[in-house]
Write a protein that holds these residues in place. Sequence first.
Motif, PDB file in Angstrom:
ATOM      1  N   ALA A  19       0.617  -1.336  -0.091  1.00 45.45           N
ATOM      2  CA  ALA A  19      -0.042  -0.098   0.012  1.00 45.45           C
ATOM      3  C   ALA A  19       0.727   1.192   0.054  1.00 45.45           C
ATOM      4  N   ARG A  20       2.036   1.285   0.905  1.00 45.31           N
ATOM      5  CA  ARG A  20       2.893   2.401   0.549  1.00 45.31           C
ATOM      6  C   ARG A  20       3.471   2.525  -0.564  1.00 45.31           C
ATOM      7  N   ARG A  21       3.982   1.604  -1.321  1.00 43.68           N
ATOM      8  CA  ARG A  21       4.167   1.688  -2.432  1.00 43.68           C
ATOM      9  C   ARG A  21       3.606   2.232  -3.623  1.00 43.68           C
ATOM     10  N   ILE A  22       2.315   1.872  -3.599  1.00 45.03           N
ATOM     11  CA  ILE A  22       1.185   2.444  -4.263  1.00 45.03           C
ATOM     12  C   ILE A  22       1.026   3.868  -4.105  1.00 45.03           C
ATOM     13  N   ARG A  23       1.004   4.195  -2.702  1.00 46.56           N
ATOM     14  CA  ARG A  23       0.863   5.783  -2.476  1.00 46.56           C
ATOM     15  C   ARG A  23       1.947   6.456  -3.040  1.00 46.56           C
ATOM     16  N   ARG A  24       3.276   5.790  -2.779  1.00 48.46           N
ATOM     17  CA  ARG A  24       4.422   6.859  -3.366  1.00 48.46           C
ATOM     18  C   ARG A  24       4.189   6.933  -4.823  1.00 48.46           C
ATOM     19  N   GLN A  25       3.403   6.342  -5.629  1.00 50.01           N
ATOM     20  CA  GLN A  25       3.157   6.529  -6.893  1.00 50.01           C
ATOM     21  C   GLN A  25       2.173   7.462  -7.375  1.00 50.01           C
ATOM     22  N   ASP A  26       1.606   8.103  -5.963  1.00 50.23           N
ATOM     23  CA  ASP A  26       0.269   8.931  -6.144  1.00 50.23           C
ATOM     24  C   ASP A  26      -0.882   8.579  -6.708  1.00 50.23           C
ATOM     25  N   LYS A  27      -0.928   7.241  -6.145  1.00 51.07           N
ATOM     26  CA  LYS A  27      -1.995   6.463  -6.513  1.00 51.07           C
ATOM     27  C   LYS A  27      -2.764   5.818  -5.021  1.00 51.07           C
ATOM     28  N   VAL A  28      -3.886   5.381  -5.097  1.00 44.91           N
ATOM     29  CA  VAL A  28      -4.681   5.050  -3.875  1.00 44.91           C
ATOM     30  C   VAL A  28      -5.101   3.701  -3.871  1.00 44.91           C
ATOM     31  N   HIS A  41      -9.090  -5.944  -5.718  1.00 44.23           N
ATOM     32  CA  HIS A  41      -8.164  -4.933  -5.130  1.00 44.23           C
ATOM     33  C   HIS A  41      -7.464  -4.106  -6.331  1.00 44.23           C
ATOM     34  N   VAL A  42      -7.765  -2.848  -6.647  1.00 42.79           N
ATOM     35  CA  VAL A  42      -7.405  -2.026  -7.528  1.00 42.79           C
ATOM     36  C   VAL A  42      -6.484  -0.953  -6.785  1.00 42.79           C
ATOM     37  N   SER A  43      -5.682  -0.124  -7.721  1.00 43.75           N
ATOM     38  CA  SER A  43      -5.177   1.260  -7.252  1.00 43.75           C
ATOM     39  C   SER A  43      -5.898   2.425  -8.706  1.00 43.75           C
ATOM     40  N   VAL A  44      -6.081   3.410  -7.929  1.00 47.12           N
ATOM     41  CA  VAL A  44      -6.711   4.588  -8.746  1.00 47.12           C
ATOM     42  C   VAL A  44      -5.800   5.801  -8.514  1.00 47.12           C
ATOM     43  N   ASP A  45      -5.711   6.801  -9.709  1.00 47.15           N
ATOM     44  CA  ASP A  45      -4.852   7.785  -9.541  1.00 47.15           C
ATOM     45  C   ASP A  45      -5.506   8.729  -8.256  1.00 47.15           C
ATOM     46  N   GLY A  46      -4.611   9.113  -7.406  1.00 48.81           N
ATOM     47  CA  GLY A  46      -4.810   9.750  -6.285  1.00 48.81           C
ATOM     48  C   GLY A  46      -5.506  11.340  -6.455  1.00 48.81           C
ATOM     49  N   HIS A  47      -5.000  11.870  -7.212  1.00 48.09           N
ATOM     50  CA  HIS A  47      -5.541  13.228  -7.448  1.00 48.09           C
ATOM     51  C   HIS A  47      -6.831  13.283  -8.138  1.00 48.09           C
ATOM     52  N   ALA A  48      -7.116  12.258  -9.031  1.00 49.27           N
ATOM     53  CA  ALA A  48      -8.405  12.190  -9.674  1.00 49.27           C
ATOM     54  C   ALA A  48      -9.442  11.708  -8.815  1.00 49.27           C
ATOM     55  N   LEU A  49      -9.032  10.862  -7.883  1.00 48.01           N
ATOM     56  CA  LEU A  49      -9.977  10.195  -7.107  1.00 48.01           C
ATOM     57  C   LEU A  49     -10.347  11.296  -5.923  1.00 48.01           C
ATOM     58  N   GLY A  83      -4.422  14.601   5.669  1.00 50.30           N
ATOM     59  CA  GLY A  83      -5.698  14.376   4.925  1.00 50.30           C
ATOM     60  C   GLY A  83      -5.721  13.898   3.635  1.00 50.30           C
ATOM     61  N   PHE A  84      -4.489  13.306   3.394  1.00 50.98           N
ATOM     62  CA  PHE A  84      -4.361  12.691   1.908  1.00 50.98           C
ATOM     63  C   PHE A  84      -4.986  11.125   2.077  1.00 50.98           C
ATOM     64  N   LEU A  85      -5.603  10.667   0.874  1.00 51.29           N
ATOM     65  CA  LEU A  85      -6.178   9.366   0.737  1.00 51.29           C
ATOM     66  C   LEU A  85      -5.382   8.286   1.179  1.00 51.29           C
ATOM     67  N   VAL A  86      -5.820   7.356   2.059  1.00 48.85           N
ATOM     68  CA  VAL A  86      -5.097   6.211   2.420  1.00 48.85           C
ATOM     69  C   VAL A  86      -5.603   4.992   1.831  1.00 48.85           C
TER      70      VAL A  86
END
Length: 209
Positions: A19-28, A41-49, A83-86
Amino acid sequence: MAEVKLTAEKRTDFGKGAARRIRRQDKVPCVIYGHGADPRHVSVDGHALLMALRTPNVLINLDIDGKSELVIPKAVQREAIRGFLVHVDLLIVKKGEKVTVEIPIHTEGELAPGGNLLEYILSALPVEAEATHIPEGVTISIEGLEAGHTVHAKDIPLPRGTTLAVDGEDAVLQIVAAQTEPVEEEAAEEEAAPAEAAPAAAPEGEGGG
């Protein structure tokens, strides 16, 4: 309600490290569930989400490997300080089906004069609505309301096709009388009363020697 299109990527690595690796890629990291299907289980672009979640109960058209899935956010976990998405749980919905969600409560108007206070008993209103027509919120008029007045769930006008998911008698808002500071009676009396005369000095030669 608006429909937002997002793209998701399947993920096979799980756990805190993944999960930490995904968030380092600016994904959630997200989990998709519902309708009896196994959780995905998926990952989504953090800013867009993050932008999509600015709309409560937003309807998301999620593209997963070229296949569309309608989902709504069901649980959103944010980092406590920044406050960023976890993590986000996404619930699968179908057009025409009913879902139970909580929608924001807004107020309009001014209370009756007197400095009374508006107290929220519920921060959001639980309702049942069609998955693709979830209202963005409800508005309650507080114009002229006086202390002691309570707004119940049944008093709130709902959009067509939306029904309460709580008891109609449940309190939502109430008007509370403003507390006045107690008058310092003792201090006022002390200021008003004449100063107590000091004892007169004994003439010379009098008094105990």
